[in-house]
Design a protein around this motif. Structure first.
Motif, PDB file in Angstrom:
ATOM      1  N   THR A  13       0.830  -1.200   0.000  1.00 46.48           N
ATOM      2  CA  THR A  13       0.000   0.000   0.000  1.00 46.48           C
ATOM      3  C   THR A  13       0.868   1.256   0.000  1.00 46.48           C
ATOM      4  O   THR A  13       0.567   2.241  -0.669  1.00 46.48           O
ATOM      5  CB  THR A  13      -0.909   0.042   1.253  1.00 46.48           C
ATOM      6  N   ALA A  14       1.948   1.202   0.783  1.00 51.32           N
ATOM      7  CA  ALA A  14       2.790   2.385   0.914  1.00 51.32           C
ATOM      8  C   ALA A  14       3.556   2.669  -0.375  1.00 51.32           C
ATOM      9  O   ALA A  14       3.717   3.834  -0.761  1.00 51.32           O
ATOM     10  CB  ALA A  14       3.756   2.222   2.082  1.00 51.32           C
ATOM     11  N   ALA A  15       3.985   1.601  -1.067  1.00 44.48           N
ATOM     12  CA  ALA A  15       4.832   1.792  -2.249  1.00 44.48           C
ATOM     13  C   ALA A  15       4.163   2.645  -3.335  1.00 44.48           C
ATOM     14  O   ALA A  15       4.746   3.649  -3.759  1.00 44.48           O
ATOM     15  CB  ALA A  15       5.282   0.442  -2.792  1.00 44.48           C
ATOM     16  N   PRO A  16       2.946   2.304  -3.801  1.00 44.95           N
ATOM     17  CA  PRO A  16       2.364   3.146  -4.849  1.00 44.95           C
ATOM     18  C   PRO A  16       2.091   4.574  -4.387  1.00 44.95           C
ATOM     19  O   PRO A  16       2.157   5.512  -5.179  1.00 44.95           O
ATOM     20  CB  PRO A  16       1.057   2.436  -5.210  1.00 44.95           C
ATOM     21  N   MET A  17       1.789   4.745  -3.077  1.00 42.93           N
ATOM     22  CA  MET A  17       1.542   6.099  -2.577  1.00 42.93           C
ATOM     23  C   MET A  17       2.785   6.965  -2.711  1.00 42.93           C
ATOM     24  O   MET A  17       2.704   8.144  -3.009  1.00 42.93           O
ATOM     25  CB  MET A  17       1.194   6.046  -1.088  1.00 42.93           C
ATOM     26  N   VAL A  18       3.947   6.348  -2.445  1.00 43.17           N
ATOM     27  CA  VAL A  18       5.179   7.134  -2.440  1.00 43.17           C
ATOM     28  C   VAL A  18       5.773   7.231  -3.846  1.00 43.17           C
ATOM     29  O   VAL A  18       6.172   8.312  -4.284  1.00 43.17           O
ATOM     30  CB  VAL A  18       6.199   6.507  -1.468  1.00 43.17           C
ATOM     31  N   PHE A  19       5.802   6.093  -4.561  1.00 47.48           N
ATOM     32  CA  PHE A  19       6.584   6.063  -5.791  1.00 47.48           C
ATOM     33  C   PHE A  19       5.798   6.429  -7.050  1.00 47.48           C
ATOM     34  O   PHE A  19       6.383   6.742  -8.062  1.00 47.48           O
ATOM     35  CB  PHE A  19       7.237   4.690  -5.968  1.00 47.48           C
ATOM     36  N   THR A  20       4.457   6.337  -7.014  1.00 46.91           N
ATOM     37  CA  THR A  20       3.724   6.678  -8.231  1.00 46.91           C
ATOM     38  C   THR A  20       2.805   7.860  -7.995  1.00 46.91           C
ATOM     39  O   THR A  20       2.309   8.068  -6.889  1.00 46.91           O
ATOM     40  CB  THR A  20       2.831   5.504  -8.702  1.00 46.91           C
ATOM     41  N   GLY A  21       2.613   8.607  -9.033  1.00 48.52           N
ATOM     42  CA  GLY A  21       1.516   9.559  -9.105  1.00 48.52           C
ATOM     43  C   GLY A  21       1.470  10.668  -8.087  1.00 48.52           C
ATOM     44  O   GLY A  21       0.417  11.239  -7.852  1.00 48.52           O
ATOM     45  N   ASN A  22       2.609  10.989  -7.426  1.00 40.40           N
ATOM     46  CA  ASN A  22       2.642  12.212  -6.625  1.00 40.40           C
ATOM     47  C   ASN A  22       1.610  12.275  -5.501  1.00 40.40           C
ATOM     48  O   ASN A  22       1.088  13.342  -5.205  1.00 40.40           O
ATOM     49  CB  ASN A  22       2.409  13.420  -7.535  1.00 40.40           C
ATOM     50  N   PHE A  23       1.259  11.149  -4.890  1.00 35.62           N
ATOM     51  CA  PHE A  23       0.338  11.215  -3.756  1.00 35.62           C
ATOM     52  C   PHE A  23       1.051  11.771  -2.531  1.00 35.62           C
ATOM     53  O   PHE A  23       0.454  12.445  -1.703  1.00 35.62           O
ATOM     54  CB  PHE A  23      -0.242   9.832  -3.443  1.00 35.62           C
ATOM     55  N   LEU A  24       2.336  11.425  -2.410  1.00 40.11           N
ATOM     56  CA  LEU A  24       3.155  11.964  -1.325  1.00 40.11           C
ATOM     57  C   LEU A  24       4.371  12.633  -1.974  1.00 40.11           C
ATOM     58  O   LEU A  24       5.434  12.034  -2.085  1.00 40.11           O
ATOM     59  CB  LEU A  24       3.595  10.839  -0.382  1.00 40.11           C
ATOM     60  N   PRO A  25       4.222  13.885  -2.420  1.00 37.35           N
ATOM     61  CA  PRO A  25       5.301  14.523  -3.177  1.00 37.35           C
ATOM     62  C   PRO A  25       6.533  14.802  -2.305  1.00 37.35           C
ATOM     63  O   PRO A  25       6.413  15.100  -1.119  1.00 37.35           O
ATOM     64  CB  PRO A  25       4.661  15.824  -3.651  1.00 37.35           C
ATOM     65  N   VAL A  26       7.704  14.699  -2.935  1.00 33.50           N
ATOM     66  CA  VAL A  26       8.961  14.927  -2.222  1.00 33.50           C
ATOM     67  C   VAL A  26       9.234  16.424  -2.139  1.00 33.50           C
ATOM     68  O   VAL A  26       8.990  17.177  -3.080  1.00 33.50           O
ATOM     69  CB  VAL A  26      10.102  14.213  -2.972  1.00 33.50           C
ATOM     70  N   ASP A  27       9.709  16.847  -0.972  1.00 34.71           N
ATOM     71  CA  ASP A  27      10.148  18.234  -0.805  1.00 34.71           C
ATOM     72  C   ASP A  27      11.550  18.348  -1.415  1.00 34.71           C
ATOM     73  O   ASP A  27      12.513  17.799  -0.882  1.00 34.71           O
ATOM     74  CB  ASP A  27      10.179  18.560   0.695  1.00 34.71           C
TER      75      ASP A  27
END
Lengths: 488, 53
Positions: A126-140
């Motif tokens: 669940t965590a992987a697609p949130m972080v790595f795809t589609g900008n759900f958790l964008p990096v600062d």
């Protein structure tokens, strides 16, 4: 060699929270529960390091209220992985593919280990697609440049934090189950839903959202004008924004119906085989399987929507029949539109001009949602009853072991099972379908604070169960003799 | 004295995750205080790191 022997070394070594030795006093149980609740709220307020906070839409969307957690926090995944892992186990167990006998101590250990392993795997998935795809958790990006590493490295750091948060939820649930009152999952759902309801009632514009009371203060003192109540516009603003009378009605209605339905039951009389005059009753409640199976149906729908979200963000050439997405990332037509459950009145009340969808599209969507919830609710209720040992066979065995029998029938587990089979499956199916219908209805009419119908149902029924459990605990505190009777 | 509804096991529907009485002998046992302490320290640590950079 079965899969059990192969998996045994791994599954028996899964870390577990230590069990209390002997009886935990009620006050201590409350203290553990409160401590976990505080830690939960604390963690929902901390953003993962390296995250550009407040810049993205929630991956869970409207499903957040039943999956708990908080978007953009360490508890991003909420209880999602626990629910998804539970679905897998329910389906495997319900179809009897696991071959685990939950009365056998060895299989119990394997079941617990498998359950834990599944949750941990699903947390990562669940965590992987949130972080790595589609900008759900964008990096600062400033963090990336300050550390002198690539964006991907920061994504890995965020992933690690969200993953640890997800695993912590699992262990926090275990602490509440073993040391506290009720279950952690239930506690987190109540926490998330209550927070939204309280916000919906008491919030005012300074804290971001105009709540029910602030809205009515505005109406009564003339800050908000609603027009005459005898015109269509005036009536509409009374029932919906900003009056919200319909939402208030639905919220109260759900409370009343759930509390009432909790007390509706078929009681099967029991008498003791040897002690004359010792009588008891076995209650088959209308909501026998509780409302928890409903969360499984909703989570299935949620998982389909996540898939749609991910496809939409990553697959440029997604065909229109599969899904067309609007500006805010919500599906507006195609397959993912029709399987998306209705979450608020604005999504279907075409006559108010709130949605651009055609009435026939809305009708199909409602029909699919209703079918899914009623049929799904009934099916998962049956699986739930089977896997949690509340089925006819298991209860017959329990009644037999307690030395009770049904008056007028031979004292034999098979006979008791026959009688139980007349009630439990029917009541389970009716109860499951009823709860599904209620959830859809509450969603369509809207609730105070925008909690989904399922969220409200879950919160009320879990609170009721918690109340029963606390009452039982207190009884045991008062009379230590009771503890023996309750089998502790 | 005992009535049928209290004969144990029926209250197991409280949670989605099920815990049984028997546990593996080789399992790693964690004290609940350790979990809480770890969770709090983890949160504080992440917050401190976020504030320093």
């Amino acid at each position: 060699m079965s899969w059990k022997d192969a998996a045994e070394p791994v599954l028996t070594r899964m870390p577990t929270v230590r069990r209390p030795e002997g009886h935990v006093p009620f006050k201590r149980k409350l203290a553990w529960t409160a401590a976990i609740l505080m830690v939960y709220f604390f963690l929902t307020n901390i953003n993962p390091f390296g995250l550009m906070a407040g810049q993205s839409s929630d991956f869970f969307g409207q499903f957040r209220s039943i999956l708990a957690g908080e978007h953009g926090s360490l508890l991003q995944v909420g209880i999602g992985p626990i629910v998804t892992a539970s679905i897998v186990l329910q389906l495997l167990g319900g179809a009897n593919l696991l071959g685990l006998d939950t009365n056998d101590p060895r299989d119990q250990v394997l079941y617990q280990g498998l359950q834990k392993l599944l949750v941990i795997i699903v947390t990562a998935l669940t965590a992987a697609p949130m972080v790595f795809t589609g900008n759900f958790l964008p990096v600062d990006t400033t963090v990336a440049s300050a550390l002198g590493v690539s964006t991907f490295a920061v994504q890995l750091i965020i992933f690690a934090q969200v993953f640890v948060g997800g695993v912590l939820i699992l262990f926090m649930d275990e602490i509440v189950s073993k040391w506290g009152v009720g279950s952690g999952v239930g506690l987190f759902i109540i926490a998330a839903v209550s927070q939204q309801i309280v916000g919906g009632f008491f919030s005012w514009s300074a804290v971001g959202q105009v709540g029910f009371f602030a809205g009515w203060y505005g109406i009564l003192f003339g800050d908000l004008t609603i027009g005459s109540v005898f015109t269509a516009d005036g009536l509409q603003s009374l029932l919906f924004e900003p009056g919200n009378l319909l939402a208030l009605f639905t919220t109260v209605f759900i409370f009343v119906v759930v509390v009432y339905a909790e007390s509706v039951r078929v009681e099967i009389p029991l008498s003791h085989a040897r002690v004359k005059g010792a009588r008891g009753r076995f209650p088959v409640k209308l909501i026998y399987a509780s409302v928890l199976p409903m969360i499984l149906v909703r989570a299935l729908q949620a998982n389909v929507q996540f898939l749609g979200q991910i496809l939409n963000r990553t697959w440029q050439g997604m065909p229109a029949w599969l899904g067309v997405y609007g500006d805010q990332g919500q599906p507006v037509s195609g397959f993912f539109y029709y399987v998306n459950p209705i979450q608020q009145p604005q999504q279907w009340m075409w006559f108010l001009g709130e949605t651009a969808a055609e009435p026939w599209m809305i009708a199909i969507r409602i029909a699919i949602d209703l079918t899914f919830m009623i049929v799904g609710g009934a099916i998962f209720a049956i699986f739930w009853v089977e896997t949690t040992g509340m089925g006819p066979e298991a209860t017959a065995q329990q009644i037999q072991n307690s030395g009770m029998q049904i008056p007028g029938f031979r004292r034999n587990p098979q006979v008791v099972e026959k009688v139980m089979e007349r009630y439990i499956p029917q009541v389970t199916v009716i109860g499951g379908a009823l709860v599904g219908l209620l959830a859809v209805m509450a969603n369509m009419l809207g609730t105070v604070g925008g909690v989904s119908g399922t969220g409200l149902l879950l919160a009320v029924s879990i609170t009721y169960k918690l109340y029963e459990e606390i009452a039982e605990e207190q009884l045991m505190e008062m009379h230590p003799m009771m503890r023996q009777m309750f089998g502790e | 004295m005992s009535s049928g509804q209290n004969s144990g096991g029926l209250m197991s529907s409280a949670g989605l995750v099920r815990y049984f009485d028997s546990e593996g002998r080789d399992a790693i046992r964690i004290d609940p205080k350790t979990v809480i302490a770890f969770a709090v320290l983890f949160g504080v640590l992440v917050q401190i790191v976020s504030l320093t950079i």
